[in-house]
Design an enzyme around this catalytic site. Structure first.
Site, PDB file in Angstrom:
ATOM      1  CG  HIS A   1     -31.469   9.144  49.029  1.00  0.00           C
ATOM      2  ND1 HIS A   1     -30.877   8.479  50.079  1.00  0.00           N
ATOM      3  CD2 HIS A   1     -30.448   9.686  48.313  1.00  0.00           C
ATOM      4  CE1 HIS A   1     -29.567   8.598  49.991  1.00  0.00           C
ATOM      5  NE2 HIS A   1     -29.274   9.333  48.946  1.00  0.00           N
ATOM      6  CB  CYS A   2     -34.500   9.886  54.181  1.00  0.00           C
ATOM      7  SG  CYS A   2     -35.900   8.746  54.037  1.00  0.00           S
ATOM      8  CG  MET A   3     -31.452   6.955  57.276  1.00  0.00           C
ATOM      9  SD  MET A   3     -29.730   6.703  56.842  1.00  0.00           S
ATOM     10  CE  MET A   3     -29.571   4.948  57.149  1.00  0.00           C
TER      11      MET A   3
ATOM     12  NE  ARG B   1     -40.338   6.682  54.837  1.00  0.00           N
ATOM     13  CZ  ARG B   1     -41.213   7.276  55.623  1.00  0.00           C
ATOM     14  NH1 ARG B   1     -41.783   8.398  55.246  1.00  0.00           N
ATOM     15  NH2 ARG B   1     -41.536   6.760  56.795  1.00  0.00           N
TER      16      ARG B   1
END
Length: 541
Positions: free
Chosen positions: A28-30, A32
């Site tokens: 995961h990113c910030m 998504r």
């Protein structure tokens, strides 16, 4: 209760992406949840978009489910636990599915003519069909897929790998950036003097060692041993480098920063791979790490640190000169072209530049200007909402995506509304350009507006805003820049974003908005402006 909610969201997502057996990776990113998908046909896009916690989906090198900042960091661990449990209880050999996929799509082979519906069910030739949000989303996905195929070039794939090095660092950058802002506020007010040094240590500790983390991630991303990448990058921040001279100058700790660490770790990966081939297996465990650190360390100390330091200094000087002299014009170009850069995959080249500026100055002056692109999208979406009063489907999509848009999560609006409609994407970029010009103009006047971290945008960037004047002044300039972006995007889209014909077709037959009467648009092909079968008015920009 929040844990139950996050677990429920994860449990709802898992079967809609084909189950645990259909996943090859989970990150995961910030904003998504990024999933590696084995069989794309098992993913149920529309069902995912219908989940309350899902703001949208984006397909790139991974399948990305937009959950928003904060939520994604809580849902991902629950999702990983569910996947692990599912795999632990699954049989060793999974049987073939007994039937068609969960959401089969009826497709017509190219060699066979498409069946014609009975005459009684065909709408009159003069009756226009209202494109729905589902059709816009499908058209947006087709545009995204076409752009993805164009972006699969060696240079853009390399830039994507560079971005993968820095994205895991963003949470620490944000946390330390906010602490630095709090520390600066307490210092200016003269409050809690005994706590200020502790906060300074927390805010600066990560930044003083960021080169080590960059080296670690670089080696990991490019197929080397991560700890060796971190080891050679640690040379850059070692205080003892002050006793070493290169090119007639004594080195300083941290000289070259993240650029030097990136170059050193890339070299270390190549040296390590060569050693793995050339060194006998019996000596590999001793010689390979030793030679990797020794050779790369010498090159770093007597070459890379100096060269990268000069490059980093040049980047800072160029950014400051650009905004000090270009001002509004530079901001207009940067704010207007950022979203096209994202579509072309070139925005990833900006991440090392942001990080270098944060290392040098404590903030990056580029990010607040680029954030204006999201403000233009929000303004454009509001204009489309007001211009299409009878298209309940599109209005419903905009209404659900606007809160995320204000917080800087623009994908649902871009790929669900403005990009498929065509013109609104262009007018939204114009709104971002105007917001960028406003912020750039104040930079030219000497009121620099920067961000202490990368990642957030929109309203979520307020806690990270920092400049060379008082916090109140900097926050005011950024807030007014957002307002200009909203207003310019709204006005440009309201008056020029939708032609009279588009408004007539998109507002026609209000009852049809709730029932998808139009055929689903076929995927776009490279070089075509509009996907075959796309309703009128949904051309690509």
């Amino acid at each position: 209760m929040p844990e139950d909610k996050n677990r429920a969201t994860a449990a709802a997502i898992l079967p809609l992406v084909g189950g645990a057996g259909n996943l090859t990776s989970i990150t995961h990113c910030m904003t998504r949840l990024r999933l590696g998908i084995q069989d794309r046909s098992l993913v149920q896009d529309e069902a995912l978009k219908a989940l309350p916690a899902v703001m949208g989906v984006v397909e790139d090198d991974t399948y990305q489910i937009v959950l928003g900042p904060g939520t994604v960091a809580r849902v991902t661990p629950e999702f990983e636990r569910l996947v692990a449990q599912s795999r632990a209880t699954a049989p060793t050999t999974e049987p073939e599915p007994a039937g068609p996929p969960l959401t089969p799509k009826t497709t017509t082979p190219e060699s066979e003519p498409a069946p014609t519906p009975p005459a009684a069910t065909q709408p009159p030739p003069t009756s226009p069909v209202t494109p729905t949000a589902e059709e816009l989303a499908a058209h947006g996905a087709a545009l995204k897929a076409r752009q993805k195929s164009r972006n699969a070039t060696p240079v853009k794939l390399f830039l994507r790998r560079i971005a993968n090095i820095f994205v895991p660092l963003i949470p620490a950058l944000i946390g330390c950036g906010i602490i630095a802002g709090i520390n600066g506020l307490l210092t200016n007010l003269g409050w809690l003097p005994s706590v200020v040094p502790a906060l300074a240590a927390m805010a600066s500790g990560f930044m003083s060692l960021i080169a080590v983390f960059v080296g670690y991630n670089t080696a990991k991303e490019f197929g080397g041993t991560p700890i060796l990448g971190g080891a050679v990058a640690a040379v850059i921040v070692f205080p003892g480098v002050t006793h070493i001279a290169a090119f007639g100058q004594h080195l300083s700790p941290g000289q070259g920063g993240v650029l030097g660490a990136l170059a050193a770790a890339l070299l270390a990966v190549q040296v390590e791979k060569w050693c793995r081939k050339a060194v006998p297996e019996a000596l590999d465990v001793l010689l390979t790490p030793t030679l990797t650190v020794l050779v790369t360390g010498l090159v770093t100390l007597f070459g890379l640190m100096f060269v990268a330091g000069e490059a980093a200094t040049a980047i800072g000087m160029c950014a400051n000169w650009l905004l000090a002299h270009g001002g509004a014009f530079a901001g207009f170009i940067l704010g207007g072209l950022f979203l096209p850069l994202v579509m072309l995959g070139l925005h990833q080249a900006l991440i090392p530049l942001h990080t270098t500026l944060i290392e040098q100055q404590g903030y990056t002056v580029l990010l607040p200007i680029l954030a204006m692109a999201g403000a233009g999208q929000v303004g454009a979406a509001i204009a489309v909402y007001l211009r299409l009063p009878r298209n309940r489907s599109i209005r419903r999509t905009i209404k659900s995506a606007l809160p995320a848009g204000f917080l800087g999560v623009g994908e649902p609006l871009i790929y669900g509304v403005s990009l498929p409609l065509g013109r609104p994407f262009i007018t939204a970029c114009l709104g971002g350009a105007c917001g960028g010009a406003f912020v750039g103009f104040f930079n030219q006047l000497g009121d620099a507006v920067g961000s202490t971290a990368i990642g957030p945008s929109g309203w979520a960037l307020f806690p990270l805003v920092k400049g060379n004047h008082t916090l109140a002044t900097t926050l005011t300039v950024y807030a007014l820049g957002l307002a200009v972006g909203y207003l310019a995007g709204f006005l440009a889209t309201y008056f020029f974003g939708l032609s009279k014909q588009m408004r007539a077709e998109l507002n026609a037959a209000p009852d049809s908005a709730s029932t998808p009467a139009a055929a689903e648009p076929a995927p776009t092909t490279a070089g075509s402006a509009t996907a075959p079968g796309t309703p009128a008015g949904l051309g690509a920009p």
